[in-house]
Motif scaffolding. Structure first.
Motif, short mmCIF file in Angstrom:
data_model
loop_
_atom_site.label_atom_id
_atom_site.label_comp_id
_atom_site.label_asym_id
_atom_site.label_seq_id
_atom_site.Cartn_x
_atom_site.Cartn_y
_atom_site.Cartn_z
N GLU A 135 0.81 -1.21 0.00
CA GLU A 135 0.00 0.00 0.00
C GLU A 135 0.84 1.26 0.00
N ASP A 138 1.70 2.02 -3.51
CA ASP A 138 0.54 2.58 -4.21
C ASP A 138 0.29 4.02 -3.80
N LEU A 139 0.44 4.30 -2.49
CA LEU A 139 0.21 5.66 -2.00
C LEU A 139 1.23 6.63 -2.58
N THR A 140 2.49 6.22 -2.64
CA THR A 140 3.53 7.08 -3.20
C THR A 140 3.30 7.32 -4.69
N ALA A 141 2.95 6.25 -5.42
CA ALA A 141 2.68 6.41 -6.85
C ALA A 141 1.49 7.34 -7.09
N THR A 142 0.45 7.20 -6.25
CA THR A 142 -0.71 8.09 -6.37
C THR A 142 -0.33 9.54 -6.08
N ASN A 144 2.62 10.91 -6.57
CA ASN A 144 3.36 11.39 -7.73
C ASN A 144 2.43 11.73 -8.88
N ASP A 145 1.43 10.89 -9.10
CA ASP A 145 0.44 11.19 -10.16
C ASP A 145 -0.32 12.47 -9.84
N LEU A 146 -0.62 12.67 -8.55
CA LEU A 146 -1.33 13.88 -8.15
C LEU A 146 -0.50 15.13 -8.43
N SER A 149 -0.45 15.83 -12.12
CA SER A 149 -1.71 16.41 -12.55
C SER A 149 -1.83 17.87 -12.14
#
Length: 389
Positions: A135, A138-142, A144-146, A149
Motif C-alpha cells: 500500500e 501505491d500511495l507514493t505512486a498516487t 506522484n500522479d497527483l 496532474s
C-alpha cells in the motif's frame, strides 16, 4: 474473464500488502519468543533434574531441610531462566519493531515532506517509489500522479490566463487606437469607423459569452433540454443555414444522410456545436467542398463534417480542441472577416460531451480534416449522466 483476473490480482496484492507484512512480522516475533522461552525454561528444568540423578536408585533418604533447599534452588534456576527468556524476547521484539517501524515510516516521512513542499507551491515534487509491492508503494505512486496532474493544471491555468489576456488585449487595443484617432481628428467619425468599432465590441462580447458557455458545459451545470431528433435533418438544416456564407467564400456543401437517423440531444446546443465545427471548416477549407454525412451503429448516431483543406499537422491534431489554440495563428478571422475567439472547437466538444456524446477529429484518408460527433440514439445515456453514473 476480466473480473476473475482482477480478483486474482487483488488477492495477490493482499498477500504481499502492508497488512500481510505486519502479520508475518508479528507472527515471527511471537514464534521466536515462544521458542526462546521454551528452550531456556526447558533447559533450566533439565539442569535441575540432573541434580537428582546421582541420588536416584541409591536408597538415600531426604530429610525435609535438604529437600526444601534443593526445591528452592530448582525454583530459582527456573525463574532465572524464565526472566532471561522474557528479557531476550523483549530485546528481540524491540529490534524487530524498530526495523519494521523504520521500513514503514521512511516512505511516510517522504510523503509528509512531499506534502509540505506541495503546500509551499512546488508542483513538480516527485518521491522515490518504494520497492515493495504494498500500500505504501501505491500511495507514493498516487501522490506522484497527483503532483503531475497539479503541475499540468497549473501550466494550463497560466496558459489560459495568458491566452485570455491576449485575446482581450487585441480588440481593446484596436478600440483604443480608433477612439484616440477620432479624438485627435486623424480618423473621421463616420459610418465605416463606427462599423469597425462595433465589430471589435462584438468580438469582446463573443469571447465573454464563449468563455461562459465553455465554463458551464465543463462544470456540468449547462441547461439542456434534450429531445428526439433526426440526424439527417440536423445536417440539412446546418447546410441550409450556411449556404449563403459558404457560397461567398467558394465552398460547396453536400449532405449524405439517409433518413431517419434518430438521436437524442438538445436542438439548440447541437446546432451550436455543429455551427462551431462548420465555422472551422469554412475558415480552413475555403475554397473547396465540405461534405456533411450521417450514419448509425450500435454506439449511436454519427454526424461528420469533412473538408478538403490541408488537414492537420501531427502536432495540431493533438491540440485541436485546446482553448485558444489555432493551427494557423494568423487566421484569427474567417474568409469573410468574422473574428474568431479561438474557443469554437473546445465549446463544441464540451457541448457534445455534456449530452453524453463524443467529438473526434482526424485527417481523412482522402485528404482534408474530418470532425465526427457521436451522440446517443436515445435518452438513456443522458439520464445516466444526470444521475452521476
Amino acid at each position: 474473464m476480466w473480473t476473475w483476473r482482477h480478483r486474482a490480482w487483488g488477492a495477490r496484492r493482499r498477500r504481499r500488502g502492508l497488512r500481510a507484512r505486519l502479520t508475518r512480522m508479528f507472527a515471527l516475533v511471537a514464534v521466536l519468543a515462544v521458542v526462546l522461552t521454551t528452550v531456556l525454561t526447558v533447559g533450566a528444568t533439565f539442569r535441575v533434574l540432573a541434580q537428582f540423578n546421582p541420588e536416584v536408585g541409591t536408597g538415600a533418604t531426604w530429610d525435609a531441610a535438604a529437600w526444601q533447599q534443593v526445591a528452592s534452588g530448582a525454583g530459582r534456576s527456573i525463574v532465572r531462566s524464565a526472566v532471561q527468556a522474557a528479557f531476550l524476547s523483549a530485546l528481540l521484539a524491540i529490534f524487530v519493531a524498530g526495523f519494521v517501524t523504520r521500513q514503514l515510516t521512511r516512505p511516510l516521512a517522504r510523503l509528509a515532506d512531499g506534502a509540505e513542499r506541495l503546500r509551499a507551491g512546488d508542483r513538480r515534487v516527485q518521491l522515490p517509489i518504494p520497492p515493495r509491492q504494498d500500500e505504501l508503494r501505491d500511495l507514493t505512486a498516487t501522490f506522484n500522479d497527483l503532483t503531475l496532474s497539479l503541475a499540468r493544471q497549473e501550466a494550463w491555468r497560466r496558459g489560459l490566463v495568458a491566452d485570455i489576456a491576449h485575446d482581450l488585449r487585441t480588440p481593446l487595443a484596436v478600440l483604443r487606437s480608433e477612439i484616440e484617432a477620432m479624438q485627435d481628428g486623424v480618423q473621421p467619425l463616420d459610418g465605416a469607423a463606427l462599423t469597425r468599432l462595433h465589430g471589435e465590441v462584438l468580438l469582446l462580447a463573443r469571447l465573454v459569452t464563449d468563455l461562459r458557455t465553455l465554463s458551464l458545459a465543463e462544470s456540468g451545470v449547462l441547461s439542456l433540454e434534450p429531445r428526439p431528433l433526426d440526424g439527417g435533418e440536423a445536417l440539412r438544416g446546418l447546410a441550409e443555414a450556411y449556404s449563403v456564407r459558404a457560397a461567398e467564400v467558394g465552398v460547396t456543401l453536400s449532405v449524405h444522410a439517409p433518413a431517419p437517423l434518430p438521436l437524442y440531444a438538445d436542438p439548440d446546443r447541437l446546432r451550436q456545436a455543429l455551427g462551431n465545427v462548420m465555422d472551422n471548416a469554412l475558415r480552413y477549407a475555403a475554397p473547396g467542398p465540405v461534405e456533411l454525412s450521417a450514419r448509425q451503429d450500435a454506439d449511436g448516431t454519427h454526424l461528420s463534417i469533412r473538408d478538403h483543406g490541408p488537414g492537420f499537422r501531427p502536432d495540431d491534431l493533438a491540440r485541436a480542441f485546446e482553448r485558444f489554440y489555432r493551427a494557423d495563428a494568423s487566421r484569427t478571422r474567417d474568409p469573410q472577416g468574422r473574428a474568431s475567439s479561438g474557443l469554437g472547437l473546445a465549446i463544441a466538444r464540451a457541448l457534445v460531451e455534456a449530452q453524453g456524446g463524443q467529438l473526434a477529429a482526424r485527417n481523412h484518408p482522402g485528404g482534408g480534416a474530418e470532425f465526427t460527433l457521436r451522440l446517443p440514439s436515445d435518452g438513456g445515456k443522458i439520464q445516466r449522466i444526470k444521475n452521476g453514473n
